[in-house]
Design a protein around this motif. Structure first.
Motif, PDB file in Angstrom:
ATOM      1  N   ALA A 156     -21.491 -30.399  -4.497  1.00 42.43           N
ATOM      2  CA  ALA A 156     -21.042 -29.350  -3.579  1.00 42.43           C
ATOM      3  C   ALA A 156     -20.734 -29.937  -2.204  1.00 42.43           C
ATOM      4  O   ALA A 156     -19.720 -29.582  -1.581  1.00 42.43           O
ATOM      5  CB  ALA A 156     -22.084 -28.247  -3.474  1.00 42.43           C
ATOM      6  N   HIS A 157     -21.568 -30.845  -1.737  1.00 42.20           N
ATOM      7  CA  HIS A 157     -21.333 -31.495  -0.444  1.00 42.20           C
ATOM      8  C   HIS A 157     -20.078 -32.362  -0.502  1.00 42.20           C
ATOM      9  O   HIS A 157     -19.273 -32.359   0.435  1.00 42.20           O
ATOM     10  CB  HIS A 157     -22.542 -32.339  -0.023  1.00 42.20           C
ATOM     11  CG  HIS A 157     -23.708 -31.529   0.439  1.00 42.20           C
ATOM     12  ND1 HIS A 157     -23.716 -30.827   1.611  1.00 42.20           N
ATOM     13  CD2 HIS A 157     -24.911 -31.308  -0.136  1.00 42.20           C
ATOM     14  CE1 HIS A 157     -24.865 -30.201   1.754  1.00 42.20           C
ATOM     15  NE2 HIS A 157     -25.623 -30.479   0.695  1.00 42.20           N
ATOM     16  N   ALA A 158     -19.895 -33.103  -1.592  1.00 40.28           N
ATOM     17  CA  ALA A 158     -18.709 -33.946  -1.742  1.00 40.28           C
ATOM     18  C   ALA A 158     -17.452 -33.090  -1.795  1.00 40.28           C
ATOM     19  O   ALA A 158     -16.438 -33.419  -1.165  1.00 40.28           O
ATOM     20  CB  ALA A 158     -18.831 -34.810  -2.999  1.00 40.28           C
ATOM     21  N   ALA A 159     -17.491 -31.995  -2.526  1.00 40.94           N
ATOM     22  CA  ALA A 159     -16.337 -31.106  -2.621  1.00 40.94           C
ATOM     23  C   ALA A 159     -15.982 -30.547  -1.247  1.00 40.94           C
ATOM     24  O   ALA A 159     -14.814 -30.530  -0.856  1.00 40.94           O
ATOM     25  CB  ALA A 159     -16.615 -29.972  -3.606  1.00 40.94           C
ATOM     26  N   TYR A 160     -16.985 -30.099  -0.505  1.00 43.59           N
ATOM     27  CA  TYR A 160     -16.749 -29.566   0.836  1.00 43.59           C
ATOM     28  C   TYR A 160     -16.119 -30.629   1.734  1.00 43.59           C
ATOM     29  O   TYR A 160     -15.112 -30.382   2.399  1.00 43.59           O
ATOM     30  CB  TYR A 160     -18.052 -29.050   1.445  1.00 43.59           C
ATOM     31  CG  TYR A 160     -17.878 -28.588   2.869  1.00 43.59           C
ATOM     32  CD1 TYR A 160     -17.331 -27.341   3.142  1.00 43.59           C
ATOM     33  CD2 TYR A 160     -18.219 -29.415   3.932  1.00 43.59           C
ATOM     34  CE1 TYR A 160     -17.139 -26.921   4.444  1.00 43.59           C
ATOM     35  CE2 TYR A 160     -18.040 -29.007   5.233  1.00 43.59           C
ATOM     36  CZ  TYR A 160     -17.497 -27.757   5.495  1.00 43.59           C
ATOM     37  OH  TYR A 160     -17.293 -27.353   6.793  1.00 43.59           O
ATOM     38  N   SER A 161     -16.702 -31.805   1.738  1.00 43.44           N
ATOM     39  CA  SER A 161     -16.203 -32.895   2.576  1.00 43.44           C
ATOM     40  C   SER A 161     -14.763 -33.259   2.210  1.00 43.44           C
ATOM     41  O   SER A 161     -13.919 -33.460   3.093  1.00 43.44           O
ATOM     42  CB  SER A 161     -17.111 -34.112   2.431  1.00 43.44           C
ATOM     43  OG  SER A 161     -16.611 -35.194   3.174  1.00 43.44           O
ATOM     44  N   ASN A 162     -14.485 -33.328   0.919  1.00 46.75           N
ATOM     45  CA  ASN A 162     -13.131 -33.676   0.493  1.00 46.75           C
ATOM     46  C   ASN A 162     -12.131 -32.577   0.825  1.00 46.75           C
ATOM     47  O   ASN A 162     -10.980 -32.864   1.172  1.00 46.75           O
ATOM     48  CB  ASN A 162     -13.104 -33.991  -1.002  1.00 46.75           C
ATOM     49  CG  ASN A 162     -13.737 -35.331  -1.292  1.00 46.75           C
ATOM     50  OD1 ASN A 162     -13.612 -36.277  -0.529  1.00 46.75           O
ATOM     51  ND2 ASN A 162     -14.436 -35.422  -2.409  1.00 46.75           N
ATOM     52  N   ARG A 163     -12.550 -31.337   0.755  1.00 46.73           N
ATOM     53  CA  ARG A 163     -11.657 -30.235   1.145  1.00 46.73           C
ATOM     54  C   ARG A 163     -11.355 -30.289   2.643  1.00 46.73           C
ATOM     55  O   ARG A 163     -10.227 -30.047   3.056  1.00 46.73           O
ATOM     56  CB  ARG A 163     -12.264 -28.888   0.774  1.00 46.73           C
ATOM     57  CG  ARG A 163     -12.139 -28.572  -0.683  1.00 46.73           C
ATOM     58  CD  ARG A 163     -12.544 -27.119  -0.979  1.00 46.73           C
ATOM     59  NE  ARG A 163     -12.487 -26.892  -2.401  1.00 46.73           N
ATOM     60  CZ  ARG A 163     -13.535 -26.941  -3.225  1.00 46.73           C
ATOM     61  NH1 ARG A 163     -14.747 -27.185  -2.750  1.00 46.73           N
ATOM     62  NH2 ARG A 163     -13.387 -26.732  -4.508  1.00 46.73           N
ATOM     63  N   VAL A 164     -12.356 -30.594   3.448  1.00 51.02           N
ATOM     64  CA  VAL A 164     -12.149 -30.715   4.890  1.00 51.02           C
ATOM     65  C   VAL A 164     -11.135 -31.830   5.176  1.00 51.02           C
ATOM     66  O   VAL A 164     -10.196 -31.647   5.952  1.00 51.02           O
ATOM     67  CB  VAL A 164     -13.479 -30.967   5.630  1.00 51.02           C
ATOM     68  CG1 VAL A 164     -13.251 -31.397   7.067  1.00 51.02           C
ATOM     69  CG2 VAL A 164     -14.358 -29.725   5.573  1.00 51.02           C
ATOM     70  N   THR A 165     -11.321 -32.969   4.527  1.00 46.66           N
ATOM     71  CA  THR A 165     -10.398 -34.093   4.715  1.00 46.66           C
ATOM     72  C   THR A 165      -9.000 -33.721   4.256  1.00 46.66           C
ATOM     73  O   THR A 165      -8.012 -33.951   4.957  1.00 46.66           O
ATOM     74  CB  THR A 165     -10.893 -35.335   3.949  1.00 46.66           C
ATOM     75  OG1 THR A 165     -12.182 -35.698   4.453  1.00 46.66           O
ATOM     76  CG2 THR A 165      -9.931 -36.498   4.098  1.00 46.66           C
ATOM     77  N   ARG A 166      -8.903 -33.122   3.069  1.00 45.22           N
ATOM     78  CA  ARG A 166      -7.595 -32.719   2.534  1.00 45.22           C
ATOM     79  C   ARG A 166      -6.906 -31.734   3.470  1.00 45.22           C
ATOM     80  O   ARG A 166      -5.719 -31.882   3.786  1.00 45.22           O
ATOM     81  CB  ARG A 166      -7.769 -32.084   1.159  1.00 45.22           C
ATOM     82  CG  ARG A 166      -6.443 -31.609   0.573  1.00 45.22           C
ATOM     83  CD  ARG A 166      -6.611 -30.635  -0.540  1.00 45.22           C
ATOM     84  NE  ARG A 166      -7.351 -29.468  -0.113  1.00 45.22           N
ATOM     85  CZ  ARG A 166      -8.007 -28.668  -0.934  1.00 45.22           C
ATOM     86  NH1 ARG A 166      -8.031 -28.914  -2.227  1.00 45.22           N
ATOM     87  NH2 ARG A 166      -8.647 -27.618  -0.477  1.00 45.22           N
TER      88      ARG A 166
END
Length: 73
Positions: free
Chosen positions: A10-20
């Protein structure tokens, strides 16, 4: 444990969405009608932006490496 894995995902998904989303925001100008880019370059940017949007559909999601992100035209 499974809970830790789910939390990390969940943390990785959030971080990657922010970057994207940041990369999409930074490249919005490339698709504007008054953009100084040629049609060929504009198309390359459109493809890049579509690849960014599709990141969450990749097998590696949400645990992406830096090279999982598309290359900026």
């Amino acid at each position: 444990t499974e809970d830790e894995i789910a939390t990390n995902d969940a943390h990785a998904a959030y971080s990657n969405r922010v970057t994207r989303n940041k990369l999409l925001d930074e490249s919005d100008w490339t698709q504007m009608n008054d953009s100084p880019l040629s049609n060929e370059i504009k198309t390359a940017w459109a493809t890049y932006r579509q690849e960014l949007r599709g990141l969450s559909d990749t097998d590696a999601w949400p645990n992406l490496a830096a090279d999982d992100f598309p290359v900026v035209p």
